[in-house]
Motif scaffolding. Structure first.
Motif, mmCIF file in Angstrom:
data_model
loop_
_atom_site.group_PDB
_atom_site.id
_atom_site.type_symbol
_atom_site.label_atom_id
_atom_site.label_comp_id
_atom_site.label_asym_id
_atom_site.label_seq_id
_atom_site.Cartn_x
_atom_site.Cartn_y
_atom_site.Cartn_z
ATOM 1 N N TRP A 76 78.821 52.020 27.580
ATOM 2 C CA TRP A 76 80.175 52.182 28.127
ATOM 3 C C TRP A 76 80.148 52.002 29.647
ATOM 4 O O TRP A 76 81.041 51.381 30.229
ATOM 5 C CB TRP A 76 80.701 53.562 27.721
ATOM 6 N N PRO A 117 78.897 70.066 18.750
ATOM 7 C CA PRO A 117 78.185 68.790 18.906
ATOM 8 C C PRO A 117 79.004 67.758 19.680
ATOM 9 O O PRO A 117 78.451 66.981 20.460
ATOM 10 C CB PRO A 117 77.942 68.332 17.460
ATOM 11 N N SER A 118 80.323 67.747 19.464
ATOM 12 C CA SER A 118 81.172 66.793 20.184
ATOM 13 C C SER A 118 81.245 67.124 21.669
ATOM 14 O O SER A 118 81.248 66.221 22.508
ATOM 15 C CB SER A 118 82.576 66.762 19.581
ATOM 16 N N ARG A 147 86.971 66.856 10.563
ATOM 17 C CA ARG A 147 86.051 65.869 11.094
ATOM 18 C C ARG A 147 84.618 66.242 10.733
ATOM 19 O O ARG A 147 84.206 67.367 10.962
ATOM 20 C CB ARG A 147 86.209 65.839 12.620
ATOM 21 N N MET A 161 74.986 68.854 14.315
ATOM 22 C CA MET A 161 74.177 68.967 15.526
ATOM 23 C C MET A 161 72.801 68.420 15.196
ATOM 24 O O MET A 161 71.954 69.118 14.660
ATOM 25 C CB MET A 161 74.094 70.453 15.915
ATOM 26 N N SER A 185 80.829 66.787 11.254
ATOM 27 C CA SER A 185 80.163 67.078 12.514
ATOM 28 C C SER A 185 78.794 67.663 12.230
ATOM 29 O O SER A 185 78.647 68.515 11.359
ATOM 30 C CB SER A 185 81.004 68.087 13.306
ATOM 31 N N LEU A 189 86.636 67.434 20.257
ATOM 32 C CA LEU A 189 86.964 68.570 21.122
ATOM 33 C C LEU A 189 88.127 69.363 20.536
ATOM 34 O O LEU A 189 88.118 70.590 20.534
ATOM 35 C CB LEU A 189 87.315 68.094 22.540
ATOM 36 N N ALA A 227 75.060 59.430 21.441
ATOM 37 C CA ALA A 227 76.000 59.652 22.544
ATOM 38 C C ALA A 227 75.422 59.114 23.852
ATOM 39 O O ALA A 227 76.137 58.494 24.641
ATOM 40 C CB ALA A 227 76.331 61.142 22.667
ATOM 41 N N LEU A 279 91.876 62.216 29.164
ATOM 42 C CA LEU A 279 91.075 62.996 28.215
ATOM 43 C C LEU A 279 91.660 64.395 28.033
ATOM 44 O O LEU A 279 91.781 64.892 26.907
ATOM 45 C CB LEU A 279 89.623 63.080 28.713
ATOM 46 N N THR A 325 73.293 62.347 16.669
ATOM 47 C CA THR A 325 74.547 62.597 17.384
ATOM 48 C C THR A 325 74.326 62.564 18.895
ATOM 49 O O THR A 325 75.108 61.945 19.634
ATOM 50 C CB THR A 325 75.126 63.966 16.974
ATOM 51 N N LEU A 326 73.244 63.200 19.340
ATOM 52 C CA LEU A 326 73.011 63.314 20.779
ATOM 53 C C LEU A 326 72.393 62.039 21.361
ATOM 54 O O LEU A 326 72.817 61.565 22.415
ATOM 55 C CB LEU A 326 72.120 64.538 21.058
ATOM 56 N N PHE A 330 75.683 55.380 23.637
ATOM 57 C CA PHE A 330 77.087 54.983 23.778
ATOM 58 C C PHE A 330 77.494 54.999 25.251
ATOM 59 O O PHE A 330 78.105 54.043 25.754
ATOM 60 C CB PHE A 330 78.003 55.894 22.955
ATOM 61 N N GLY A 331 77.129 56.088 25.947
ATOM 62 C CA GLY A 331 77.474 56.181 27.366
ATOM 63 C C GLY A 331 76.821 55.077 28.183
ATOM 64 O O GLY A 331 77.457 54.477 29.053
ATOM 65 N N CYS A 379 83.037 58.247 19.431
ATOM 66 C CA CYS A 379 83.117 57.627 20.747
ATOM 67 C C CYS A 379 84.005 58.492 21.625
ATOM 68 O O CYS A 379 84.113 59.689 21.416
ATOM 69 C CB CYS A 379 83.667 56.200 20.615
ATOM 70 N N THR A 380 84.649 57.874 22.600
ATOM 71 C CA THR A 380 85.544 58.623 23.485
ATOM 72 C C THR A 380 86.690 59.268 22.708
ATOM 73 O O THR A 380 87.097 60.384 23.014
ATOM 74 C CB THR A 380 86.112 57.685 24.577
ATOM 75 N N HIS A 412 84.656 61.808 19.503
ATOM 76 C CA HIS A 412 84.120 63.048 20.054
ATOM 77 C C HIS A 412 85.083 63.639 21.085
ATOM 78 O O HIS A 412 85.357 64.828 21.101
ATOM 79 C CB HIS A 412 82.768 62.798 20.732
ATOM 80 N N GLY A 413 85.587 62.758 21.976
ATOM 81 C CA GLY A 413 86.357 63.225 23.128
ATOM 82 C C GLY A 413 87.707 63.805 22.764
ATOM 83 O O GLY A 413 88.093 64.843 23.282
ATOM 84 N N LEU A 448 78.898 68.548 23.426
ATOM 85 C CA LEU A 448 77.629 68.071 23.993
ATOM 86 C C LEU A 448 77.618 66.559 24.095
ATOM 87 O O LEU A 448 77.161 65.996 25.094
ATOM 88 C CB LEU A 448 76.457 68.558 23.125
ATOM 89 N N ALA A 449 78.125 65.881 23.055
ATOM 90 C CA ALA A 449 78.159 64.417 23.069
ATOM 91 C C ALA A 449 78.985 63.905 24.248
ATOM 92 O O ALA A 449 78.579 62.954 24.934
ATOM 93 C CB ALA A 449 78.727 63.886 21.750
ATOM 94 N N VAL A 450 80.139 64.540 24.502
ATOM 95 C CA VAL A 450 80.998 64.114 25.621
ATOM 96 C C VAL A 450 80.264 64.276 26.946
ATOM 97 O O VAL A 450 80.268 63.375 27.799
ATOM 98 C CB VAL A 450 82.320 64.911 25.627
ATOM 99 N N ILE A 478 77.050 64.357 27.428
ATOM 100 C CA ILE A 478 75.937 63.406 27.478
ATOM 101 C C ILE A 478 76.428 61.992 27.773
ATOM 102 O O ILE A 478 75.895 61.295 28.639
ATOM 103 C CB ILE A 478 75.134 63.441 26.158
ATOM 104 N N PHE A 479 77.504 61.542 27.059
ATOM 105 C CA PHE A 479 77.900 60.144 27.297
ATOM 106 C C PHE A 479 78.588 59.952 28.645
ATOM 107 O O PHE A 479 78.469 58.881 29.247
ATOM 108 C CB PHE A 479 78.643 59.512 26.109
ATOM 109 N N LEU A 480 79.276 60.986 29.143
ATOM 110 C CA LEU A 480 79.819 60.855 30.505
ATOM 111 C C LEU A 480 78.675 60.740 31.507
ATOM 112 O O LEU A 480 78.714 59.916 32.426
ATOM 113 C CB LEU A 480 80.707 62.061 30.840
#
Lengths: 156, 134
Positions: free
Chosen positions: B95, A131-132, B76, B80, B78, A125, B88, B46, B84-85, B91-92, A116-117, A120-121, A134-136, A138-140
């Motif tokens: 959120w 991948p994290s 962690r 690709m 991880s 990072l 995300a 962040l 995962t994508l 999730f966004g 999550c934030t 991944h965030g 990209l995930a950040v 994408i979710f932003l």
């Protein structure tokens, strides 16, 4: 500076200090125990206490569920310390349907994505994991879209 | 896990919860104003959080052979991949609807932000469905 007031109408200090505390928290967890402190896995590992479904009984969840639960209790404790010292109680006015629907989709998505934030965030990072990153992004992006849509639907 | 380690985890959690509260991330209104380009302050949260953690994750394993209380520094997991994508993106989506991510949904209870109980239970429900579909 007018630009700073436009970008940050509530100021910068509390954001920066809060972020430093979060960084200190995850750093302290790592230095003392070597653990990676994202939050969302807690929501799966805690199900392993009550569900025998094979996925929840995976070693990665059963072996981490205790410390993740303690970590969550710590979160509540820290927020309470904030409230009784420098902060004050606050109740959101975001509508119940936003809290319910948004929480369900966010929970499903964060667990599918394994982050999550904070996962991944912050942790991803800091681990320099592509991948994290990209995930950040994408979710932003998707959050900005749904936050705009939900406002047109009468949400807070 | 040793009781000392669990105590360290509790302290780390408390620092995290204090930081989430201090940065106002437990206020969904603030998160939503960020996502609507009205206040970019969350970038500082962040940025500061991940930069401090970056220094820790990259430097500490080079100067310490093991953590203070346990035997190994974890990394962690991880990958690709599609989950995962796609996860995300979902999730966004969620959120942005509620303005609450998993950490604040928990921490909010400590600051008497009772409506967030709805989100906390919803995140548990979403996580359950995700697990059952695996």
């Amino acid at each position: 500076m007018p630009l700073l007031e436009t970008l940050f109408p509530l100021g910068i200090a509390h954001y920066l200090i809060g972020g430093l505390f979060i960084g200190a928290a995850v750093s302290f967890l790592f230095v003392s125990t070597g653990l990676i402190g994202g939050m969302s896995t807690f929501f799966t590992s805690t199900w392993s206490y009550v569900s025998n479904w094979p996925y929840f009984q995976r070693e990665e969840f059963v072996s981490t569920r205790n410390w993740r639960l303690v970590y969550a209790v710590g979160l509540i404790l820290g927020a309470a310390i904030w409230m009784f010292t420098v902060g004050e109680p606050f109740q959101t006015s975001v509508t119940w349907w936003q809290l319910a629907i948004g929480g369900f989709i966010a929970g499903y998505g964060a667990r599918l994505s394994n982050g999550c934030t904070s996962g991944h965030g912050i942790c991803g990072l800091a681990s320099l994991q592509l991948p994290s990153l990209l995930a950040v992004i994408i979710f932003l992006g998707s959050a900005m879209v749904s936050a705009a849509i939900v406002k047109t639907l009468g949400g807070v | 896990m040793k009781i000392q380690s669990l105590f360290a985890v509790l302290i780390a959690g408390a620092l995290f919860g204090f930081g989430l509260s201090y940065s106002s991330m437990i206020k969904p209104e603030v998160v939503l104003s960020f996502l609507r380009f009205e206040d970019f302050g969350l970038l500082w949260v962040l940025g500061a959080g991940s930069l401090v953690t970056l220094v820790t994750y990259q430097l500490v394993p080079r100067i310490m052979t093991k953590p203070l209380l346990e035997s190994v520094f974890r990394t962690r997991p991880s990958s690709m991949d599609r989950d995962t994508l796609l996860g995300a993106a979902l999730f966004g989506l969620g959120w942005g609807i509620c303005g609450v991510c998993p950490g604040p949904a928990i921490a909010g209870l400590g600051a008497a932000n009772w409506p967030l109980v709805i989100t906390l239970l919803s995140i548990f429900a979403g996580s359950y469905v995700q697990g059952r579909l695996r």
